[in-house]
Design an enzyme around this catalytic site. Structure first.
Site, PDB file in Angstrom:
ATOM      1  N   TYR A 144     -13.052  47.436  32.098  1.00 17.72           N
ATOM      2  CA  TYR A 144     -13.935  46.738  33.042  1.00 17.72           C
ATOM      3  C   TYR A 144     -13.156  45.627  33.720  1.00 17.72           C
ATOM      4  O   TYR A 144     -12.757  44.658  33.075  1.00 17.72           O
ATOM      5  CB  TYR A 144     -15.158  46.199  32.283  1.00 17.72           C
ATOM      6  CG  TYR A 144     -16.154  45.415  33.100  1.00 17.72           C
ATOM      7  CD1 TYR A 144     -16.192  45.449  34.486  1.00 17.72           C
ATOM      8  CD2 TYR A 144     -17.108  44.630  32.443  1.00 17.72           C
ATOM      9  CE1 TYR A 144     -17.134  44.722  35.209  1.00 17.72           C
ATOM     10  CE2 TYR A 144     -18.057  43.908  33.158  1.00 17.72           C
ATOM     11  CZ  TYR A 144     -18.058  43.956  34.537  1.00 17.72           C
ATOM     12  OH  TYR A 144     -18.991  43.234  35.243  1.00 17.72           O
TER      13      TYR A 144
ATOM     14  N   ILE B 256     -21.575  51.615  38.063  1.00 17.64           N
ATOM     15  CA  ILE B 256     -22.337  50.882  37.052  1.00 17.64           C
ATOM     16  C   ILE B 256     -23.008  49.758  37.826  1.00 17.64           C
ATOM     17  O   ILE B 256     -22.352  48.841  38.303  1.00 17.64           O
ATOM     18  CB  ILE B 256     -21.448  50.377  35.908  1.00 17.64           C
ATOM     19  CG1 ILE B 256     -20.836  51.587  35.174  1.00 17.64           C
ATOM     20  CG2 ILE B 256     -22.264  49.523  34.934  1.00 17.64           C
ATOM     21  CD1 ILE B 256     -19.949  51.237  33.987  1.00 17.64           C
TER      22      ILE B 256
ATOM     23  N   ARG C 107     -15.163  37.133  38.005  1.00 19.61           N
ATOM     24  CA  ARG C 107     -15.731  36.456  36.840  1.00 19.61           C
ATOM     25  C   ARG C 107     -14.678  36.079  35.804  1.00 19.61           C
ATOM     26  O   ARG C 107     -14.874  35.153  35.032  1.00 19.61           O
ATOM     27  CB  ARG C 107     -16.797  37.329  36.178  1.00 19.61           C
ATOM     28  CG  ARG C 107     -18.130  37.338  36.914  1.00 19.61           C
ATOM     29  CD  ARG C 107     -19.187  38.014  36.051  1.00 19.61           C
ATOM     30  NE  ARG C 107     -20.477  38.081  36.718  1.00 19.61           N
ATOM     31  CZ  ARG C 107     -21.520  37.311  36.422  1.00 19.61           C
ATOM     32  NH1 ARG C 107     -21.415  36.385  35.480  1.00 19.61           N
ATOM     33  NH2 ARG C 107     -22.661  37.440  37.056  1.00 19.61           N
TER      34      ARG C 107
ATOM     35  N   THR D 171     -22.406  42.292  31.479  1.00 12.69           N
ATOM     36  CA  THR D 171     -22.586  41.003  32.146  1.00 12.69           C
ATOM     37  C   THR D 171     -24.045  40.802  32.529  1.00 12.69           C
ATOM     38  O   THR D 171     -24.629  39.742  32.291  1.00 12.69           O
ATOM     39  CB  THR D 171     -21.710  40.931  33.412  1.00 12.69           C
ATOM     40  OG1 THR D 171     -20.357  41.173  33.059  1.00 12.69           O
ATOM     41  CG2 THR D 171     -21.828  39.573  34.081  1.00 12.69           C
TER      42      THR D 171
ATOM     43  N   TYR E  46     -11.007  33.644  30.797  1.00 11.59           N
ATOM     44  CA  TYR E  46     -10.565  32.297  30.457  1.00 11.59           C
ATOM     45  C   TYR E  46      -9.112  32.244  29.983  1.00 11.59           C
ATOM     46  O   TYR E  46      -8.342  31.402  30.440  1.00 11.59           O
ATOM     47  CB  TYR E  46     -11.478  31.650  29.393  1.00 11.59           C
ATOM     48  CG  TYR E  46     -11.171  30.183  29.170  1.00 11.59           C
ATOM     49  CD1 TYR E  46     -11.569  29.226  30.096  1.00 11.59           C
ATOM     50  CD2 TYR E  46     -10.453  29.761  28.059  1.00 11.59           C
ATOM     51  CE1 TYR E  46     -11.253  27.883  29.913  1.00 11.59           C
ATOM     52  CE2 TYR E  46     -10.138  28.435  27.868  1.00 11.59           C
ATOM     53  CZ  TYR E  46     -10.536  27.496  28.797  1.00 11.59           C
ATOM     54  OH  TYR E  46     -10.212  26.173  28.619  1.00 11.59           O
TER      55      TYR E  46
ATOM     56  N   LYS F 276     -14.510  50.662  35.046  1.00 15.84           N
ATOM     57  CA  LYS F 276     -15.517  50.080  35.932  1.00 15.84           C
ATOM     58  C   LYS F 276     -14.757  49.088  36.806  1.00 15.84           C
ATOM     59  O   LYS F 276     -14.355  48.023  36.345  1.00 15.84           O
ATOM     60  CB  LYS F 276     -16.610  49.374  35.136  1.00 15.84           C
ATOM     61  CG  LYS F 276     -17.635  48.661  36.010  1.00 15.84           C
ATOM     62  CD  LYS F 276     -18.627  47.857  35.185  1.00 15.84           C
ATOM     63  CE  LYS F 276     -19.587  47.116  36.118  1.00 15.84           C
ATOM     64  NZ  LYS F 276     -20.530  46.250  35.368  1.00 15.84           N
TER      65      LYS F 276
END
Length: 293
Positions: free
Chosen positions: A133, A203, A138, A44, A107, A161
């Protein structure tokens, strides 16, 4: 591969609309010198969403040239298209990366079963170690601990993560996943707490700007030096906040630019440069709190 400590989620520097290859090389070298324990490219923070396939391959080549064999080298390969994510993951495997970081599909808003099918399909068609992840802020989907625990039974799914920001969820992961499954914080604010609970590291966005200090924080946390880790975590807290004064990675890029580490703070649309008041706040923090500029 030893997935622990401070793993930087590295920015991708741009100049005149193109990848600034020299600045990218310089950043990779700097992180090795500063003691960063691992490097993630094309996450990202690396603006992977606006990087085309040709640029992706070139960024990966440079990262391998500078880092391979020195510290664990990870590449983000996740998209909301399962077949494309598999294509990127196979590419990472063929090129020789140590692991692939795969974000939950954004999405589409898949169910937990959809998430399981997405990851298991990619894992069963590759051999590269996979890091899940989870970043609900987000993606609008939360990879729940029960689903992660189920995925952790697949041999090459080795870590997560976890960027949900919820320590309760981190605790449930530790309780439900196999002991050899690695839990990494995906959020600087929870990095110290995650390691204290039993996680292995972070991370990190802040590591872009203070790689040595983030490495020291994680080392002291992993060693159980609570006094030192607490002191460092509190010292770095203001910088954690500064990195999210606007959308990541915009503040990190401006900080590195102000520090003279990259030539321009350029980001790609739809991201925009820092607003003037945010820039002034960032300058003040970097100068007065940390002496970085």
């Amino acid at each position: 591969m030893n997935l622990q400590g401070s793993i930087v989620a590295l920015i991708t520097p741009f100049k005149d609309g193109k990848v600034d290859e020299q600045s990218f090389r310089n950043l990779l070298k700097w992180h090795i010198q500063e003691g960063t324990h691992g490097i993630l490219v094309l996450g990202t923070t690396g603006e992977a969403a606006t990087i085309d396939k040709e640029e992706r391959k070139r960024i990966m080549e440079i990262a391998l040239e500078e880092v391979k064999g020195k510290v664990p080298l990870i590449v983000g390969t996740g998209t909301n298209n399962t077949k494309l994510a598999l294509e990127y993951t196979k590419m990472a495997e063929e090129m020789g990366f140590d692991a692939a970081l795969i974000v939950t599909p954004y999405y589409n808003k898949p169910t937990q079963n959809g998430l399981y099918e997405h990851y298991s399909y990619i894992a069963k068609n590759t051999n590269i170690p996979i890091i899940l992840y989870n970043v609900p802020g987000r993606t609008s989907v939360n990879l729940l601990p029960d689903t992660t625990a189920k995925l952790a039974q697949i041999e090459n799914i080795v870590a997560i993560k976890e960027a949900c920001g919820n320590i309760k969820q981190v605790t449930e992961l530790l309780l439900k996943c196999p002991e050899d499954f690695t839990i990494l914080s995906g959020d600087d604010f929870t990095a110290y707490a995650t390691v204290m609970l039993g996680g292995k590291g972070v991370i990190s966005v802040a590591a872009n700007v203070i790689p040595k200090e983030m490495a020291e924080l994680m080392e002291s946390s992993l060693k159980g030096d609570v006094a030192k880790a607490q002191k460092l975590n509190l010292k770095l807290y203001t910088l954690y906040k500064a990195m999210f004064i606007e959308t990541n990675p915009v503040p990190a890029k401006y900080a590195l630019w102000l520090m003279g580490k990259i030539e321009t703070p350029e980001v790609r649309p739809p991201l925009a440069g820092l607003a003037e008041n945010s820039l002034e706040q960032l300058k003040k923090i970097l100068k007065e709190n940390y002496g970085l500029i």
